[in-house]
Design a protein around this motif. Structure first.
Motif, PDB file in Angstrom:
ATOM      1  N   GLY A 149     -12.938  37.820  36.311  1.00 38.29           N
ATOM      2  CA  GLY A 149     -12.489  37.098  37.473  1.00 38.29           C
ATOM      3  C   GLY A 149     -13.388  36.446  38.211  1.00 38.29           C
ATOM      4  O   GLY A 149     -14.748  36.947  38.105  1.00 38.29           O
ATOM      5  N   ARG A 150     -12.903  35.467  39.113  1.00 35.42           N
ATOM      6  CA  ARG A 150     -14.003  34.659  40.215  1.00 35.42           C
ATOM      7  C   ARG A 150     -14.873  35.503  40.833  1.00 35.42           C
ATOM      8  O   ARG A 150     -16.069  35.436  41.038  1.00 35.42           O
ATOM      9  CB  ARG A 150     -13.368  33.609  40.617  1.00 35.42           C
ATOM     10  N   SER A 151     -14.445  36.653  41.635  1.00 36.23           N
ATOM     11  CA  SER A 151     -15.273  37.401  42.393  1.00 36.23           C
ATOM     12  C   SER A 151     -16.091  38.271  41.639  1.00 36.23           C
ATOM     13  O   SER A 151     -17.423  38.318  42.131  1.00 36.23           O
ATOM     14  CB  SER A 151     -14.282  38.355  43.147  1.00 36.23           C
ATOM     15  N   ASN A 184     -16.813  39.817  50.881  1.00 32.85           N
ATOM     16  CA  ASN A 184     -17.584  38.611  49.946  1.00 32.85           C
ATOM     17  C   ASN A 184     -18.761  38.148  50.659  1.00 32.85           C
ATOM     18  O   ASN A 184     -19.714  38.026  50.315  1.00 32.85           O
ATOM     19  CB  ASN A 184     -16.719  37.483  49.911  1.00 32.85           C
ATOM     20  N   LEU A 185     -18.616  38.074  52.190  1.00 31.11           N
ATOM     21  CA  LEU A 185     -19.942  37.461  53.140  1.00 31.11           C
ATOM     22  C   LEU A 185     -20.626  38.392  53.153  1.00 31.11           C
ATOM     23  O   LEU A 185     -21.960  38.224  53.280  1.00 31.11           O
ATOM     24  CB  LEU A 185     -19.072  37.036  54.563  1.00 31.11           C
ATOM     25  N   ALA A 186     -20.339  39.645  53.321  1.00 28.14           N
ATOM     26  CA  ALA A 186     -21.403  40.785  53.338  1.00 28.14           C
ATOM     27  C   ALA A 186     -22.421  40.899  52.050  1.00 28.14           C
ATOM     28  O   ALA A 186     -23.559  41.061  52.413  1.00 28.14           O
ATOM     29  CB  ALA A 186     -20.888  42.272  53.702  1.00 28.14           C
ATOM     30  N   PHE A 215     -20.300  38.244  42.133  1.00 26.61           N
ATOM     31  CA  PHE A 215     -20.852  39.231  42.641  1.00 26.61           C
ATOM     32  C   PHE A 215     -21.893  39.484  41.553  1.00 26.61           C
ATOM     33  O   PHE A 215     -23.186  40.042  41.764  1.00 26.61           O
ATOM     34  CB  PHE A 215     -19.933  40.597  42.862  1.00 26.61           C
ATOM     35  N   ALA A 216     -21.892  39.360  40.287  1.00 26.93           N
ATOM     36  CA  ALA A 216     -22.709  39.370  39.459  1.00 26.93           C
ATOM     37  C   ALA A 216     -23.979  38.736  39.554  1.00 26.93           C
ATOM     38  O   ALA A 216     -24.899  38.987  39.453  1.00 26.93           O
ATOM     39  CB  ALA A 216     -22.155  39.379  37.724  1.00 26.93           C
ATOM     40  N   MET A 251     -18.281  45.843  41.519  1.00 28.83           N
ATOM     41  CA  MET A 251     -17.757  45.775  42.901  1.00 28.83           C
ATOM     42  C   MET A 251     -16.558  44.983  43.354  1.00 28.83           C
ATOM     43  O   MET A 251     -16.168  45.013  44.559  1.00 28.83           O
ATOM     44  CB  MET A 251     -19.211  44.455  43.191  1.00 28.83           C
ATOM     45  N   SER A 252     -16.036  44.226  42.314  1.00 31.53           N
ATOM     46  CA  SER A 252     -14.862  43.562  42.558  1.00 31.53           C
ATOM     47  C   SER A 252     -13.628  44.578  42.633  1.00 31.53           C
ATOM     48  O   SER A 252     -12.424  44.242  43.501  1.00 31.53           O
ATOM     49  CB  SER A 252     -14.602  42.493  41.583  1.00 31.53           C
TER      50      SER A 252
END
Length: 550
Positions: free
Chosen positions: A112-114, A412-414, A118-119, A342-343
């Motif tokens: 997935g995109r998130s 996401n911002l963090a 994060f990776a 993380m996602s």
């Protein structure tokens, strides 16, 4: 795509661009560090200037410790950009960033995109990956080629129902394996090959072997990798034994290179190398998305990445030869596991707390000991120059940690802010090292020698006595004469011993020279003074001493 997700994609794109800007910023600011950066820059320079792209040479001697892919890449960048610090690092740094983008792409396709985003952020901001991405060494090149192969393999197996896509991804994987082999030798096959075998035994995914396209893949692999090995062996019959036996089998099973460390060595490297993401790294390994009980016959991509990551770590842990960069190939696959983890997590405050504590320890230590030379010892003056950069890194690390608390409801911002602060902080250390680069680089001495020689800089003999300063030939733009020193050049010197000098023969040349320059150790310099050997001091620092004949 909704307006919210489109907006998020734009923000992610901006973050990636900013990360790229920080990644490549001041790439040539820091001088080349000896030995690795000087060594690999000089091999590429000699390859470019000689026009011989088959036989690598270091300071004029045959050098067969590694294959040539990085030398080729660096030589091309030097042809385009000149013989500069930046040109020497473009291959590693460029591949490092491309590798992070590839990890993001693979993560997006599989998880997935998130998870992919994060990776990417994880990989682009860990100490070991960023550090090796800005050092001219071979570890980044082989790491990226390997993750290209493992990632393409994973993508291929995830679309077994689409034969054409599966074939194309597998052919990319085989081509990347050839690139890994040309980057650092047989580990380009051993690491992913062993991981695939262990994965299939554990997962009982025997169908994978029917989808590897072994015939076409092996043919493509040989077409890419074999020509250089055949050509260099034809020109240099001594190459096969040295490269395959000495540099692979003996390096792994013996102490031939004197790089022995404890079997626990890489646990420390992992702990430091994953900063500031140590907690997330452990979480990704301990809590992967797959069940520890296997579902036989089904392709499980996370299990493949997990097996590859862990195998790389333990493979090098049992080796007799250990250096920090050896486990770098595990980091891209680890990033995919961490990105997926993380996602699924709501926040990552634990990483923030670790960052804050680390920042406070560094700041307190360096402020408390700012004038305490007894604590710092004889390196006090050097650390005084480096201290502002270290404190700047600590401040950015602390800011990254605080952002996880302030933005805990905006994951996401963090994570974006945390990663960018960490990346910039690690870069600060790299740039700050320039303040003490004279301890590990010959650039300043080379500039002094060239200034002293003037128009004669290309014809006056230069000798390195009882030492070899790896970056000196690169900064001089020419090879130098070695006196009573062999080191890693022992094999090449044996092949062309007429180009090497013992000390007695050298002293005769020195005394009869109209003009010459020698680089000496402190011990040799003091001995020459006692023996009243004629010389004129032209350069001296804590590590280097250069003298002229007249």
């Amino acid at each position: 795509m909704t307006s919210v997700s489109l907006h998020q994609c734009r923000i992610n794109g901006i973050v990636i661009v900013v990360a790229g800007f920080i990644w490549f910023l001041l790439l040539g600011y820091r001088d080349l560090i000896e030995p690795d950066e000087g060594r690999y820059a000089e091999i590429a320079r000699e390859m470019l200037n000689s026009g011989n792209w088959i036989t690598p040479r270091l300071n004029g001697f045959k050098y067969f410790e590694k294959p040539p892919l990085q030398y080729w890449g660096s030589a091309i960048s030097m042809a385009l950009l000149g013989e500069t610090n930046a040109a020497a690092r473009v291959w590693c740094s460029g591949l490092g960033f491309i590798g992070a983008l590839w990890v993001g792409f693979v993560g997006s396709r599989l998880y997935g995109r998130s998870a992919g985003y994060f990776a990417f952020l994880f990989l682009i901001s860990t100490v070991l990956y960023v550090g090796m991405g800005h050092a001219n060494s071979l570890d980044m090149g082989v790491s990226v080629m390997l993750i290209l192969a493992v990632g393409a393999l994973a993508l291929a197996q995830s679309v077994r129902h689409l034969p054409k896509q599966e074939r194309n991804w597998m052919l990319l994987a085989w081509a990347a394996l050839a690139g890994a082999t040309l980057s650092k030798g047989l580990i380009g096959l051993v690491l992913p090959g062993a991981a695939v075998v262990l994965y299939t035994i554990w997962q009982r995914d025997w169908a994978l072997w029917r989808h590897l396209h072994l015939g076409k893949g092996l043919l493509l692999y040989l077409l890419i990798a074999a020509p250089w090995f055949i050509a260099v062996s034809y020109e240099n019959p001594e190459f096969p034994h040295f490269f395959f036996i000495h540099e692979h089998f003996e390096r792994f099973t013996s102490d031939v290179h004197g790089r022995t460390k404890s079997n626990w060595y890489f646990f420390a490297v992992f702990a430091i190398g994953t900063i500031p993401w140590l907690f997330s790294s452990l979480n990704g390994l301990i809590k992967p998305s797959f069940s520890w009980r296997t579902e036989a016959g089904k392709f499980e991509v996370s299990r493949l990445f997990w097996v590859y990551t862990v195998f790389v770590f333990f493979f090098f842990s049992i080796s007799h030869s250990k250096l920090p960069g050896y486990i770098l190939p595990m980091f891209p696959a680890l990033a995919l596991l961490v990105g997926e983890n993380m996602s699924r997590r709501k926040h990552f405050i634990a990483d923030g707390i670790v960052a804050i504590v680390l920042a406070l320890v560094i700041i307190i230590f360096f402020i408390w000991n700012a004038d305490n030379t007894a604590t710092i010892g004889r390196l006090a003056s050097h650390l005084a120059l480096f201290r502002p950069w270290i404190i700047a890194t600590a401040v950015l690390t602390g800011a990254a940690g605080i952002s996880t608390l302030l933005l805990r409801n905006q994951k996401n911002l963090a994570i974006s802010v945390f990663a960018l602060c960490a990346l910039l902080g690690i870069q600060m250390l790299s740039w700050g090292y320039q303040s003490i680069s004279h301890l590990r680089s010959s650039r300043t001495m080379a500039a002094t020698i060239q200034s002293y020689l003037g128009n004669n800089k290309d014809i006056v003999e230069i000798y390195d006595v009882n030492r070899y300063d790896q970056s000196l030939p690169y900064y001089l733009g020419r090879t130098i004469n070695l006196v009573d020193f062999t080191g890693e050049l022992e094999f090449g010197i044996k092949q062309e011993s007429q180009k090497w000098l013992n000390e007695d023969d050298f002293l005769l040349l020195w005394l009869n020279s109209e003009q010459a320059v020698s680089i000496l150790t402190q011990t040799t310099y003091e001995l020459w003074q006692q023996q009243k050997i004629p010389m004129q001091l032209i350069f001296k620092n804590p590590r280097y001493i250069a003298v002229a004949r007249r």
